[in-house]
Design a protein around this motif. Structure first.
Motif, mmCIF file in Angstrom:
data_model
loop_
_atom_site.group_PDB
_atom_site.id
_atom_site.type_symbol
_atom_site.label_atom_id
_atom_site.label_comp_id
_atom_site.label_asym_id
_atom_site.label_seq_id
_atom_site.Cartn_x
_atom_site.Cartn_y
_atom_site.Cartn_z
ATOM 1 N N HIS A 1 0.796 -1.127 0.085
ATOM 2 C CA HIS A 1 -0.032 -0.025 0.040
ATOM 3 C C HIS A 1 0.821 1.138 0.020
ATOM 4 C CE1 HIS A 1 -3.586 -2.653 1.724
ATOM 5 N NE2 HIS A 1 -3.717 -2.151 0.571
ATOM 6 N N ILE B 1 -5.462 2.325 -9.315
ATOM 7 C CA ILE B 1 -6.191 1.514 -8.380
ATOM 8 C C ILE B 1 -6.308 0.112 -9.072
ATOM 9 C CG2 ILE B 1 -8.383 1.199 -7.254
ATOM 10 C CD1 ILE B 1 -6.476 3.314 -5.896
ATOM 11 N N ASP B 2 -5.837 -0.952 -8.288
ATOM 12 C CA ASP B 2 -5.927 -2.148 -8.754
ATOM 13 C C ASP B 2 -4.739 -2.518 -9.783
ATOM 14 O OD1 ASP B 2 -7.193 -4.545 -8.255
ATOM 15 O OD2 ASP B 2 -8.094 -4.852 -10.108
ATOM 16 N N ASP B 3 -3.871 -1.315 -10.164
ATOM 17 C CA ASP B 3 -2.641 -1.948 -10.897
ATOM 18 C C ASP B 3 -1.649 -2.392 -10.116
ATOM 19 O OD1 ASP B 3 -0.484 -1.607 -12.349
ATOM 20 O OD2 ASP B 3 -0.762 0.334 -13.252
ATOM 21 N N GLN B 4 -1.393 -3.647 -10.133
ATOM 22 C CA GLN B 4 -0.364 -4.436 -9.589
ATOM 23 C C GLN B 4 1.164 -3.583 -9.606
ATOM 24 O OE1 GLN B 4 0.118 -8.500 -11.063
ATOM 25 N NE2 GLN B 4 0.053 -7.578 -13.229
ATOM 26 N N GLN C 1 -0.634 0.968 -3.817
ATOM 27 C CA GLN C 1 -2.013 0.992 -4.161
ATOM 28 C C GLN C 1 -2.241 1.913 -2.765
ATOM 29 O OE1 GLN C 1 -4.553 -0.600 -5.944
ATOM 30 N NE2 GLN C 1 -2.372 -0.281 -7.191
ATOM 31 N N LYS D 1 -4.046 3.549 0.127
ATOM 32 C CA LYS D 1 -4.784 2.984 1.483
ATOM 33 C C LYS D 1 -4.961 3.788 2.579
ATOM 34 C CE LYS D 1 -7.389 -0.559 2.450
ATOM 35 N NZ LYS D 1 -8.453 -0.584 1.583
ATOM 36 N N LYS E 1 -6.535 -13.323 -2.958
ATOM 37 C CA LYS E 1 -7.174 -11.905 -3.351
ATOM 38 C C LYS E 1 -6.038 -10.750 -3.703
ATOM 39 C CE LYS E 1 -8.784 -10.425 0.823
ATOM 40 N NZ LYS E 1 -9.437 -9.901 1.684
ATOM 41 N N ASN E 2 -4.993 -10.780 -2.891
ATOM 42 C CA ASN E 2 -4.201 -9.578 -2.756
ATOM 43 C C ASN E 2 -2.498 -10.222 -3.562
ATOM 44 O OD1 ASN E 2 -5.521 -7.509 -1.724
ATOM 45 N ND2 ASN E 2 -5.154 -8.548 0.226
ATOM 46 N N LYS F 1 -1.579 -10.912 -6.529
ATOM 47 C CA LYS F 1 -0.753 -10.115 -7.525
ATOM 48 C C LYS F 1 -0.162 -8.929 -7.029
ATOM 49 C CE LYS F 1 -4.561 -6.852 -9.050
ATOM 50 N NZ LYS F 1 -5.530 -6.390 -9.976
ATOM 51 N N SER G 1 5.763 -1.389 -7.645
ATOM 52 C CA SER G 1 4.833 -1.422 -6.387
ATOM 53 C C SER G 1 5.794 -0.864 -5.099
ATOM 54 C CB SER G 1 4.677 -2.901 -6.033
ATOM 55 O OG SER G 1 3.932 -3.209 -5.054
#
Lengths: 341, 341, 341, 341
Positions: free
Chosen positions: B76, B124-127, B131, B133, C220-221, C223, D91
């Motif tokens: 995050h 958002i949701d792009d690996q 992210q 939070k 679910k997380n 990726k 990330s």
């Protein structure tokens, strides 16, 4: 209520409270830039010599984990007893903050031997394997036992031979010093310890532990490690003033002498009761005893203490600076009374 | 010596010292299983309602970092002002302990806006991308400014819209409450804050901060996080008793009212001196001023304080619970004298 | 040169090379948004059912560590055999990336039992102690032994009873399947495994492993975890195409049947030589043998292999998909010749 | 299907496929103890001189993060462009693995200047503040621009002045070399770069990147860092053989010359269309263009590419080693046709 639960159930020694009150006037530089801190460090130099670095932190986990951090990179491993506080009572703080693996050695009395350690230093320079870098011992140990100077030296010799460091968790170091009847220096710096967690809270402080580096260059980045480790106290004078008091007028020694004495009384008294079995040498302020299971809750009602090993029906009795001899006497009498039923 | 250096240069308020002394008798359960802790938590429930969870830690970095930890996974990001304490004054503790990236927003007054935040919630949701939070704000801010209830609500609305949490660093929350003339609850829980660092040390405590969770389920693993984060105090009663006192007899409010008042005096006095420029609204206990560079060291000799921005010749003046009105008067007079030379 | 060193000394199976060549035309979506990946995932669903999630990563350490990451928070512990790959051959990657402690269980054959695990699940909900969350087993184990379906189920039952997950390191899972003569599904998903590292590299791939989640919500997380863990391949089709080939025309089975057969030949042949001692059941593609120390280097000159335990003079012989039966025959003959001298 | 989506949408260059096929015979030592790896390292030494250390890893994130890891301790910060790949496309791997903070600098063209960096190196030796330790630049940048030798030297001078390291993310370094018409060495080692991620995947490899250390002592623990970072390939020859081929017969240069040439064609063609605006210098293999929003999806249907900035209606066009000149011609014609409607 007095208890044999833990040396952190007791409060703060009056001389420490006094020092806190005296430190509470006027403004003082924060984060350690104050006179109290300077004087507390001088006290440590009086014990260990001038060529040390001393840092104060909040608690024992902080002292151990950050001291180990200063000695390691994240691909290293740390060798310790399976029963070590860093292995069983500090959550995963050691792994999480250092990244290192803890490699554990079985131990019946909380102490590990040079020979055990030597056998576990394996696969050096093998990239696949965690690289042994620190031996960590507790003095006194979680079982109330104490390493002799020779035992510490033997561990240090193995450490030096393999380019490892020797770390000592001294949350109860004053009890060890009294038990050995040695100066702190003799069984730490002079015996080859590299970094020491010097305990305060369990010997009468409100809060605060010290980390002592016996090779100053090991401390060169430690101020950053402490801050990053969330262990830098802003109104630092209130830890420093406590340590100054603890190391003045032999307060550390008076407290530890008292608690060791009480532990020996417990030990002696309980060994005379055939229905119970003292399982460890009472070299510090703790006594470990196997008791008939049915009497444990009855005793705990009156004198709270912790179970150590439910399966063995073994309990731990811990004396504090404020435990009274009469409480020990009453406790032993109560045990006698209960086993006789 | 009195200073305008920092609210952690001052000592401990007498009522807090008193509470510490009163807490210092007998044995008490360690790690929070004591009556002082239960009572301190009740005090917080009195402020915020029963549906909260409260945990005590040692310091502000611990409170912020562990609170943020409870809200995040390591992939995050956390949005905050570029000037946020978590971004510039906590070493890399936030990154190190949470694993998260801090995404910073420029801010001239230490506050960020809902609009700014909305624009930074990207991918958002792009690996590949951290992210978003958490939105983290400081109340009062590092510039002594205060978010209105509406501003907090606007940030909370953005947070909820995008499934983020709203975190508040309240190391000086009492100053904000006094400035807003609102109850704590109105601009925190009721305005949509999820987790709050409730400051103690800067408002007269010796040490200790509280973390307040307004959604109890967010705290479900927090005891483990606190221990692992090396922020679990063994003789907990000595933090709890301080908070009990701080939240009794409006001590928090008396202290904050006093320091805010002094800051306003400073603000008012300095704004009348044409050679200096007050750069921020003095809504809390700090005042930011651009001064002629040559007078700064002369002033600091007599009244130590910190430079804030060397390039701008901007300084920070911070009032503490023990700062006296006459010191403020003297300080302003000294500035007038020096600029007149 | 052919060796018994490791199943990663061998190259890539021709059918895999073929698949790579065929995948190499035209542009394809990166990071897994390509048809090869979709088809490879279908192959896995063919094996395990539709209610799974599959992710491809680069290597075995990545598969294990990231799979464990998906199951844990940093205050957890992971129980495994002392000899587990995650404990002794992945540096400190597991600790570093998950933050967790690895709690190790002694094992003579590389397998751990439900009973052993049950005894190590201790101090649940105690904030001071790492909280057990995962049991991790290797199938086949580092000693070439294989868990029966019943043994896996017993471990799963303990896991479920205590709210833990069961993780399987299947870097040599094909050998286990052949040895058990069971479908993959019978001893993984149907036996209660939650997350599986499905090995490719050691069974003829150039590179690439799969992580299979048997409870989709656990993924679910994932990726984000994979990307953050630096294990997201950009030209993903070149892993996926290999897996598609491995799971087509029973290539996985042909390879594993071959290597298991050779291991049994080695086992059988060596057991007839009284001067050497096979120490483990040869259930997979590895054979462990104690040999007269003087013959080891002579053998290694001709057929490179690794020493496993210098003190015991125990070596590991590993067969690969390209090892030939005649090489095994020659090897056994050479051992006979050397021990006869 | 051919695309302008990304240089990782293309497959593997035939000469690389050939090298992979040739490497696929016989057994070879794993983890880099093989002849292919030795020869690939020699190729790098041919480019940069003998006094370097080279390590192969799987992907660009691995190369960047582990290279940065070798240069930092967890209380450090890394300065980079806000648009840097390490900041927006990896990330939180950099924060998570190094523990460091990324301090970002705004940049319109993806490049940062020595002056910008100098202003952000703040609060040196201040324990509260992340300590700047590395400047990280991308060559060519995420915007397809290229640092001149002088610009790199200026950054290196700032780095040296403040005891920082200079790191280069060279995932598209071959494009930069062709653009500058310089040897790799001139704008890396000789210009003061300390650690380089040398890209392979985006220039025709199947997978694999190299990390080049220009000060060998910086690499002293790198084998442990790579393994712990889960980036150690077991059948290493299959990365090494690719690099050997890439650095043979100027394959790297032929590929980069081709893609740069196509980018320039795109640039030139698009600049002649008044309705679109090329926003960056096309110095590498990417072109950035603002287009009428309504034509973007129509173009993407035929020639897939990525939107770069939705708000600006800016897109990124990326050429690969297998992109054909006729495709560029067709693309430009299509743009002309669509804007004319």
């Amino acid at each position: 209520m007095k208890t044999f639960a833990s040396d952190n159930y007791s409060g703060v020694h009056p001389e420490i409270m006094d020092a806190l009150a005296k430190a509470n006037h006027d403004h003082a530089g924060s984060y350690g830039s104050d006179d109290y801190t300077a004087r507390a460090i001088e006290k440590f130099k009086g014990l260990f010599g001038d060529d040390i670095e001393v840092f104060f932190v909040y608690n024992g986990t902080g002292a151990n984990v950050l001291g180990l951090s200063a000695l390691t990179q994240s691909f290293h491993s740390i060798l310790c007893a399976e029963s070590a506080h860093i292995n069983v009572d500090e959550s995963t703080a050691p792994e999480n903050f250092t990244g290192c693996k803890l490699v554990t050695l079985p131990s019946a009395d909380g102490k590990i031997t040079a020979q055990q350690v030597e056998q576990k230093i394996q696969r050096i320079d093998d990239q696949h394997h965690p690289q042994a870098k620190v031996i960590s011992i507790s003095q006194s140990s979680e079982y109330g036992t104490v390493y002799t100077v020779e035992e510490v030296k033997a561990l240090s010799a193995v450490a030096k031979k393999h380019n490892l460091y020797l770390h000592m968790d001294g949350s109860r170091i004053s009890n060890a010093a009294v038990s050995l009847n040695k100066s702190f220096r003799e069984f730490t710096k002079d015996a080859g310890v590299d970094v020491l967690s010097f305990g305060g809270t369990k010997n009468g402080l409100m809060f605060g532990e010290a980390i002592v580096f016996f090779q100053p260059e090991l401390a060169k980045n430690f101020k950053f490690i402490r801050k990053q480790g969330m262990q830098l106290n802003s109104k630092m004078r209130f830890i420093s003033a406590q340590f100054e008091a603890l190391l003045s007028n032999d307060l550390w020694k008076r407290n530890a002498t008292h608690t060791n004495h009480l532990a020996q009384l417990l030990d002696k008294g309980l060994r005379q009761i055939p229905q119970v079995k003292v399982t460890q040498k009472a070299e510090g302020n703790g006594v470990f005893v196997i008791m008939p299971p049915q009497i444990i809750p009855l005793l705990q009602n009156e004198f709270p203490f912790y179970s150590w090993n439910d399966q063995l029906s073994e309990v731990r009795l811990m004396c504090s600076w404020d435990t009274k001899e009469e409480e020990v006497v009453k406790f032993i009498a109560k045990v006698k009374e209960l086993v006789a039923k």
